[in-house]
Design an enzyme around this catalytic site. Structure first.
Site, PDB file in Angstrom:
ATOM      1  N   TYR A 238       0.868  -1.177   0.000  1.00 44.71           N
ATOM      2  CA  TYR A 238       0.000   0.000   0.000  1.00 44.71           C
ATOM      3  C   TYR A 238       0.902   1.224   0.000  1.00 44.71           C
ATOM      4  O   TYR A 238       1.480   1.586   1.011  1.00 44.71           O
ATOM      5  CB  TYR A 238      -0.935  -0.005   1.206  1.00 44.71           C
ATOM      6  CG  TYR A 238      -1.827   1.218   1.256  1.00 44.71           C
ATOM      7  CD1 TYR A 238      -2.555   1.619   0.146  1.00 44.71           C
ATOM      8  CD2 TYR A 238      -1.933   1.978   2.420  1.00 44.71           C
ATOM      9  CE1 TYR A 238      -3.363   2.743   0.188  1.00 44.71           C
ATOM     10  CE2 TYR A 238      -2.749   3.095   2.471  1.00 44.71           C
ATOM     11  CZ  TYR A 238      -3.458   3.474   1.349  1.00 44.71           C
ATOM     12  OH  TYR A 238      -4.251   4.600   1.385  1.00 44.71           O
TER      13      TYR A 238
ATOM     14  N   HIS B 115     -12.219   0.732  -4.511  1.00 40.84           N
ATOM     15  CA  HIS B 115     -11.423  -0.046  -5.458  1.00 40.84           C
ATOM     16  C   HIS B 115     -12.206  -1.290  -5.868  1.00 40.84           C
ATOM     17  O   HIS B 115     -13.181  -1.673  -5.207  1.00 40.84           O
ATOM     18  CB  HIS B 115     -10.099  -0.498  -4.832  1.00 40.84           C
ATOM     19  CG  HIS B 115      -9.185   0.614  -4.457  1.00 40.84           C
ATOM     20  ND1 HIS B 115      -8.014   0.885  -5.133  1.00 40.84           N
ATOM     21  CD2 HIS B 115      -9.250   1.537  -3.447  1.00 40.84           C
ATOM     22  CE1 HIS B 115      -7.409   1.916  -4.571  1.00 40.84           C
ATOM     23  NE2 HIS B 115      -8.131   2.320  -3.549  1.00 40.84           N
TER      24      HIS B 115
ATOM     25  N   ASP C 179      -2.051  -1.491  -4.172  1.00 40.63           N
ATOM     26  CA  ASP C 179      -2.476  -0.144  -4.507  1.00 40.63           C
ATOM     27  C   ASP C 179      -1.224   0.734  -4.531  1.00 40.63           C
ATOM     28  O   ASP C 179      -0.709   1.104  -3.482  1.00 40.63           O
ATOM     29  CB  ASP C 179      -3.479   0.333  -3.462  1.00 40.63           C
ATOM     30  CG  ASP C 179      -3.927   1.766  -3.688  1.00 40.63           C
ATOM     31  OD1 ASP C 179      -3.490   2.388  -4.680  1.00 40.63           O
ATOM     32  OD2 ASP C 179      -4.730   2.272  -2.878  1.00 40.63           O
TER      33      ASP C 179
END
EC number: 3.1.11.2
Length: 304
Positions: A133, A295, A192
Site C-alpha cells: 500500500y 477499489h 495499490d
C-alpha cells in the site's frame, strides 16, 4: 492459479458490502489485501473462510494494514517491521510473531511500522507474493492553490514524503526481486500503488497532469520499475493500448456509473511468471450501490 489484489478500504465495511460472497464465488488461490484498517483483534471472525491470513497491521489506528490470503500456510513471511499476524482458518488469536528481519533500504525505516508491505513465499508454487500500500501523497508546493484543492495546502509535505518513499522502495524492491531469484522463486508485487502509469490508466488524463498519482515524476518512477528483465505490468500486457481496465473510482456520485476511473492497482511480476498469465481483469461491480470498496479486485489467472 488465480491470484487477486484488492484494496478493501476497511475489512469490516467490506464484509458488510459482500466481501465474503466475492471471495467464495471467485475462489482465488491467493489474495493480496490493502487497507485492512483493523487491529488484529478486531478482524471479524471467519471473514476469510478457508484461507490462511498473514497480516501486517501497522501502528496507525484505523489506517493502512496489508495482508496475504493463501490456501496453504506460507513457507516464509517477511515484513519491514519484523512482526506479523499469522492465522490459520478457524483461529482467532491476535498475537503477532517475530520474524527474522533483513536489511532495509536507506530511507525506508521511516515507513517500516506503518503497515504498508508484507511478502510471503507460497508453499505450493515457487513464487514470492508481496502486498503493497503505497502512500497517496500530494502535489508539490508550487502547484498548490488555495480554494482549488480538496485538501488544505501543506507546502508540499505529503508530496515530499511520497517521493522519499518511492526513492527508498525502488531500492528495496530490487533487493526483494534478487533475493526471490536466489531462492529459486518468481516475485509478484501486487497492491495499490496510488500511481496511474500512462494515459490509458486515467479516464480524464489531460486534466490530471497536475494531480497526485499522475504527476510526471511519479510516472517516470513507475517507468523505472518495468523492463523485460525486471518486472512486467501483467494486466497491461493483456490489454495493450486501451483505456483501463480501471480499478478505482471516487465515491462522488456518478463517477462509477460513468466509469471515470483510475488504474492504480497492479500485478507487477518477474518475466517468467508474467509469461504464464492467461486471463486478467477487474471485478467491477455491476452497479454503484453494490460496490464493496472504492477499489475493485484485480484478478489474474496464471497457468502454473
Amino acid at each position: 492459479m488465480r491470484i487477486a489484489t484488492f484494496n478493501i478500504n476497511g475489512i469490516r465495511a467490506a464484509q458488510r458490502r459482500g466481501f465474503e460472497d466475492w471471495l467464495r464465488e471467485r475462489q482465488p488461490d491467493v489474495v493480496a489485501l490493502q487497507e485492512v484498517r483493523a487491529p488484529a483483534a478486531a478482524v471479524p471472525p471467519g471473514v476469510f473462510g478457508k484461507y490462511h491470513f498473514t497480516y501486517e497491521e501497522g501502528v496507525i489506528p484505523g489506517r493502512n494494514g496489508v495482508a496475504v490470503l493463501t490456501m496453504d500456510p506460507p513457507a516464509a513471511v517477511r515484513t519491514w517491521s519484523g512482526t506479523a499476524l499469522v492465522r490459520a482458518p478457524g483461529e482467532d488469536h491476535s498475537d503477532t510473531i517475530t520474524l527474522e528481519r533483513g536489511p532495509l533500504a536507506r530511507g525506508l525505516r521511516e515507513f517500516a511500522d506503518e503497515g504498508r508491505y508484507i511478502e510471503v513465499d507460497l508453499a505450493d508454487a515457487p513464487i514470492t507474493v508481496a502486498s503493497l500500500y503505497l502512500p497517496k501523497g500530494g502535489i508539490p508546493a508550487h502547484l498548490q492553490k488555495p480554494g482549488r484543492m480538496r485538501d488544505e495546502p501543506d507546502g508540499g509535505i505529503r508530496y515530499a514524503r511520497k517521493m522519499r518513499f518511492l526513492d527508498a522502495f525502488a531500492r528495496q524492491l530490487t533487493r526483494s526481486r534478487r533475493e526471490a531469484r536466489a531462492r529459486g522463486r518468481e516475485l509478484l508485487l501486487m497492491g495499490d500503488l496510488n500511481i496511474a502509469h500512462t494515459r490509458y490508466d486515467v479516464r480524464n488524463w489531460r486534466r490530471s497532469n497536475q494531480a497526485e498519482g499522475f504527476l510526471p515524476e511519479e510516472r517516470e518512477w513507475f517507468d523505472s520499475l518495468l523492463s523485460p528483465r525486471t518486472l512486467v505490468d501483467v494486466v497491461r500486457t493483456q490489454y495493450p493500448g486501451v483505456d483501463g481496465p480501471y480499478s478505482w473510482w471516487s465515491w462522488i456520485p456518478g463517477s462509477f456509473t460513468r466509469d471515470v476511473g483510475w488504474r492504480i492497482d497492479y500485478h507487477l511480476a518477474t518475466p517468467g511468471l508474467a509469461r504464464t498469465a492467461v486471463a486478467a481483469g477487474t471485478d467491477r461491480e455491476p452497479a454503484e450501490d453494490r460496490r464493496m470498496s472504492d477499489h475493485a479486485p484485480v484478478v489474474v489467472d496464471y497457468d502454473i
